[in-house]
Write a protein that holds these residues in place. Structure first.
Motif, PDB file in Angstrom:
ATOM      1  N   ILE A   9       0.842  -1.204   0.000  1.00 27.58           N
ATOM      2  CA  ILE A   9       0.000   0.000   0.000  1.00 27.58           C
ATOM      3  C   ILE A   9       0.877   1.253   0.000  1.00 27.58           C
ATOM      4  O   ILE A   9       0.643   2.200  -0.758  1.00 27.58           O
ATOM      5  CB  ILE A   9      -0.949  -0.003   1.213  1.00 27.58           C
ATOM      6  N   GLY A  10       1.901   1.254   0.865  1.00 23.65           N
ATOM      7  CA  GLY A  10       2.814   2.393   0.916  1.00 23.65           C
ATOM      8  C   GLY A  10       3.561   2.585  -0.397  1.00 23.65           C
ATOM      9  O   GLY A  10       3.773   3.719  -0.844  1.00 23.65           O
ATOM     10  N   THR A  11       3.952   1.462  -1.027  1.00 30.28           N
ATOM     11  CA  THR A  11       4.666   1.532  -2.308  1.00 30.28           C
ATOM     12  C   THR A  11       3.801   2.169  -3.382  1.00 30.28           C
ATOM     13  O   THR A  11       4.266   3.011  -4.165  1.00 30.28           O
ATOM     14  CB  THR A  11       5.104   0.129  -2.752  1.00 30.28           C
ATOM     15  N   ILE A  12       2.522   1.786  -3.432  1.00 28.66           N
ATOM     16  CA  ILE A  12       1.621   2.348  -4.438  1.00 28.66           C
ATOM     17  C   ILE A  12       1.392   3.837  -4.191  1.00 28.66           C
ATOM     18  O   ILE A  12       1.355   4.643  -5.139  1.00 28.66           O
ATOM     19  CB  ILE A  12       0.271   1.588  -4.436  1.00 28.66           C
ATOM     20  N   ILE A  13       1.254   4.225  -2.933  1.00 34.17           N
ATOM     21  CA  ILE A  13       1.074   5.650  -2.617  1.00 34.17           C
ATOM     22  C   ILE A  13       2.303   6.448  -3.052  1.00 34.17           C
ATOM     23  O   ILE A  13       2.192   7.515  -3.678  1.00 34.17           O
ATOM     24  CB  ILE A  13       0.815   5.840  -1.113  1.00 34.17           C
ATOM     25  N   ILE A  14       3.488   5.917  -2.750  1.00 32.23           N
ATOM     26  CA  ILE A  14       4.730   6.588  -3.145  1.00 32.23           C
ATOM     27  C   ILE A  14       4.828   6.671  -4.666  1.00 32.23           C
ATOM     28  O   ILE A  14       5.238   7.693  -5.232  1.00 32.23           O
ATOM     29  CB  ILE A  14       5.947   5.855  -2.559  1.00 32.23           C
ATOM     30  N   MET A  15       4.443   5.576  -5.353  1.00 31.56           N
ATOM     31  CA  MET A  15       4.487   5.560  -6.819  1.00 31.56           C
ATOM     32  C   MET A  15       3.602   6.659  -7.402  1.00 31.56           C
ATOM     33  O   MET A  15       3.994   7.357  -8.339  1.00 31.56           O
ATOM     34  CB  MET A  15       4.046   4.188  -7.332  1.00 31.56           C
ATOM     35  N   ILE A  16       2.406   6.815  -6.837  1.00 26.41           N
ATOM     36  CA  ILE A  16       1.473   7.836  -7.336  1.00 26.41           C
ATOM     37  C   ILE A  16       2.053   9.232  -7.137  1.00 26.41           C
ATOM     38  O   ILE A  16       1.986  10.094  -8.031  1.00 26.41           O
ATOM     39  CB  ILE A  16       0.106   7.706  -6.629  1.00 26.41           C
ATOM     40  N   LEU A  17       2.648   9.474  -5.968  1.00 31.80           N
ATOM     41  CA  LEU A  17       3.258  10.780  -5.696  1.00 31.80           C
ATOM     42  C   LEU A  17       4.419  11.050  -6.644  1.00 31.80           C
ATOM     43  O   LEU A  17       4.562  12.164  -7.178  1.00 31.80           O
ATOM     44  CB  LEU A  17       3.737  10.839  -4.245  1.00 31.80           C
ATOM     45  N   ILE A  18       5.247  10.032  -6.872  1.00 34.06           N
ATOM     46  CA  ILE A  18       6.387  10.191  -7.782  1.00 34.06           C
ATOM     47  C   ILE A  18       5.894  10.420  -9.206  1.00 34.06           C
ATOM     48  O   ILE A  18       6.430  11.265  -9.935  1.00 34.06           O
ATOM     49  CB  ILE A  18       7.303   8.956  -7.717  1.00 34.06           C
ATOM     50  N   HIS A  19       4.871   9.682  -9.603  1.00 37.10           N
ATOM     51  CA  HIS A  19       4.308   9.852 -10.948  1.00 37.10           C
ATOM     52  C   HIS A  19       3.802  11.286 -11.134  1.00 37.10           C
ATOM     53  O   HIS A  19       4.025  11.897 -12.188  1.00 37.10           O
ATOM     54  CB  HIS A  19       3.161   8.864 -11.154  1.00 37.10           C
ATOM     55  N   PHE A  20       3.153  11.827 -10.100  1.00 33.15           N
ATOM     56  CA  PHE A  20       2.657  13.204 -10.168  1.00 33.15           C
ATOM     57  C   PHE A  20       3.820  14.180 -10.319  1.00 33.15           C
ATOM     58  O   PHE A  20       3.765  15.103 -11.138  1.00 33.15           O
ATOM     59  CB  PHE A  20       1.848  13.529  -8.916  1.00 33.15           C
ATOM     60  N   CYS A  21       4.877  13.964  -9.533  1.00 32.69           N
ATOM     61  CA  CYS A  21       6.032  14.873  -9.592  1.00 32.69           C
ATOM     62  C   CYS A  21       6.729  14.813 -10.945  1.00 32.69           C
ATOM     63  O   CYS A  21       7.125  15.844 -11.499  1.00 32.69           O
ATOM     64  CB  CYS A  21       7.025  14.523  -8.477  1.00 32.69           C
ATOM     65  N   VAL A  22       6.891  13.599 -11.480  1.00 31.59           N
ATOM     66  CA  VAL A  22       7.602  13.425 -12.749  1.00 31.59           C
ATOM     67  C   VAL A  22       6.817  14.008 -13.916  1.00 31.59           C
ATOM     68  O   VAL A  22       7.396  14.536 -14.874  1.00 31.59           O
ATOM     69  CB  VAL A  22       7.913  11.933 -12.992  1.00 31.59           C
ATOM     70  N   THR A  23       5.493  13.921 -13.859  1.00 28.34           N
ATOM     71  CA  THR A  23       4.668  14.372 -14.982  1.00 28.34           C
ATOM     72  C   THR A  23       4.173  15.806 -14.855  1.00 28.34           C
ATOM     73  O   THR A  23       3.922  16.465 -15.865  1.00 28.34           O
ATOM     74  CB  THR A  23       3.449  13.443 -15.160  1.00 28.34           C
ATOM     75  N   LYS A  24       4.051  16.305 -13.630  1.00 28.57           N
ATOM     76  CA  LYS A  24       3.444  17.622 -13.428  1.00 28.57           C
ATOM     77  C   LYS A  24       4.419  18.699 -12.964  1.00 28.57           C
ATOM     78  O   LYS A  24       4.204  19.883 -13.229  1.00 28.57           O
ATOM     79  CB  LYS A  24       2.297  17.523 -12.412  1.00 28.57           C
ATOM     80  N   LYS A  25       5.470  18.309 -12.264  1.00 29.28           N
ATOM     81  CA  LYS A  25       6.412  19.291 -11.733  1.00 29.28           C
ATOM     82  C   LYS A  25       7.565  19.509 -12.711  1.00 29.28           C
ATOM     83  O   LYS A  25       8.026  18.575 -13.361  1.00 29.28           O
ATOM     84  CB  LYS A  25       6.960  18.828 -10.376  1.00 29.28           C
ATOM     85  N   ARG A  26       8.020  20.739 -12.777  1.00 28.31           N
ATOM     86  CA  ARG A  26       9.069  21.080 -13.740  1.00 28.31           C
ATOM     87  C   ARG A  26      10.349  20.290 -13.503  1.00 28.31           C
ATOM     88  O   ARG A  26      10.922  19.732 -14.430  1.00 28.31           O
ATOM     89  CB  ARG A  26       9.363  22.585 -13.656  1.00 28.31           C
TER      90      ARG A  26
END
Length: 347
Positions: free
Chosen positions: A169-186
């Motif tokens: 569960i923690g891994t999936i949450i971290i993955m989602i946060l990282i995915h957001f940062c990689v795709t949305k943050k400069r």
């Protein structure tokens, strides 16, 4: 119409093929042996992919930049040996985790410096570092297994809710946060920008050297984080622990739609790819085959997907060239057309 355009957009995403492949694997395994479709078994597949998923997420950062890291198996093995020894000797799990992360930072920094600063090809640099780290692991353990891990630490991997472990569960949450940062943050988009066009990234002022170094550090730290979960799940560490995990992580990324040439893909695809990699050995058992074929199938999948990706990229390049040529030809024809209004109307 909107629903059809949405479906068309979804099917064009590179990770869509990994989802279809995963469903096909599970479907075939369930047809051959219906027991595979039991909820408990599906939960075991998900929980069993935790270590692979974390390693794949770290590997994705490196592949995004157009590089490769063949040292995560050694990093995982050494970190696991050190963490397991500390926990067995009575140190807190948090202290063991911090030391494992420190090991990952050191190894990742060495890899990043060699590749980004010294210009050593990443495959050569990381294979060499992997051999060195493996040597340290043997020296540290004396070639013996690290056993007798406290039961309370091993039980952590069994805790969770709805059949899913807290680790997954923690891994999936971290993955989602990282995915957001990689795709949305400069700053997150730097990794793919460097892999897509390194020279262009340099010209527009992106920190290419720092980005590559950070990608290797993240990859090694992910391997170290995965090592602590590995210890909790397995309950012991051998001198060969982590061996082959680099191929699993690379295969997970490639199957998940991340291009080895860099700049293309996302973390969601890597997560599905990791689940496929983790499930292969289990599927083989359910269909009546030996799990010894696991590495063979992984290698076949890796080669197949890489070849397909190379063919697709070549086709896209040729298509772009033809389109540019057609546009230029049309422009030349317009220049030659008599009649004034049709000549060179670039507006």
């Amino acid at each position: 119409m909107e629903s059809m355009s949405f479906m068309k957009k979804i099917t064009k995403r590179r990770e869509f093929s990994s989802i279809i492949f995963l469903l096909a694997l599970f479907g075939i395994a369930g047809v051959v042996n219906p027991a595979f479709w039991k909820l408990d078994n599906i939960m075991l597949c998900l929980n069993g992919s935790t270590v692979y998923t974390i390693c794949a997420i770290g590997m994705a950062f490196v592949i995004f930049t157009g590089e490769i890291d063949a040292s995560i198996g050694g990093t995982l093995g050494l970190s696991a040996a050190v963490a397991a020894t500390m926990i067995r000797n009575g140190n807190s799990s948090m202290m063991a985790l911090l030391v494992a992360i420190l090991i990952g930072i050191v190894i990742g920094t060495v890899n990043g410096f060699g590749v980004a600063v010294l210009g050593v090809p990443s495959i050569i640099m990381t294979i060499g570092v992997n051999g060195i780290v493996r040597g340290f692991s043997y020296v540290y353990t004396g070639g013996a297994w690290v056993e007798n891990i406290p039961r309370n630490f091993k039980e952590i991997s069994q805790m969770g809710m709805f059949g899913l472990s807290w680790f997954y569960i923690g891994t999936i949450i971290i993955m989602i946060l990282i995915h957001f940062c990689v795709t949305k943050k400069r700053c997150g988009r730097y990794f793919q920008a460097v892999g897509d066009n390194e020279d262009g990234a340099v010209h527009i002022g992106l920190p290419v050297t720092a980005t590559k170094m950070i990608s290797f550090i993240i990859c090694a730290v992910c391997a170290s984080l995965a090592s602590v979960i590995f210890v909790s799940r397995i309950g012991f560490v051998t001198p060969m622990s982590g061996n082959g995990y680099e191929m699993k992580a690379i295969a997970a990324c490639v199957i998940g739609g991340i291009s080895l040439s860099g700049g293309i893909g996302n973390m969601i695809g890597a997560t599905f790819g990791a689940l496929i990699m983790a499930s292969i050995s289990r599927i083989l058992v359910f269909v009546g085959l030996s799990s010894n074929y696991d590495n063979t199938i992984t290698g076949i999948l890796l080669i197949t997907i890489v070849v397909i990706d190379a063919v697709i990229q070549k086709h896209n390049i040729e298509k772009s060239r033809r389109e540019r040529l057609a546009a230029r030809t049309a422009e030349v024809i317009e220049y030659k057309v008599e009649g004034g209004n049709k000549v060179c109307d670039r507006n």
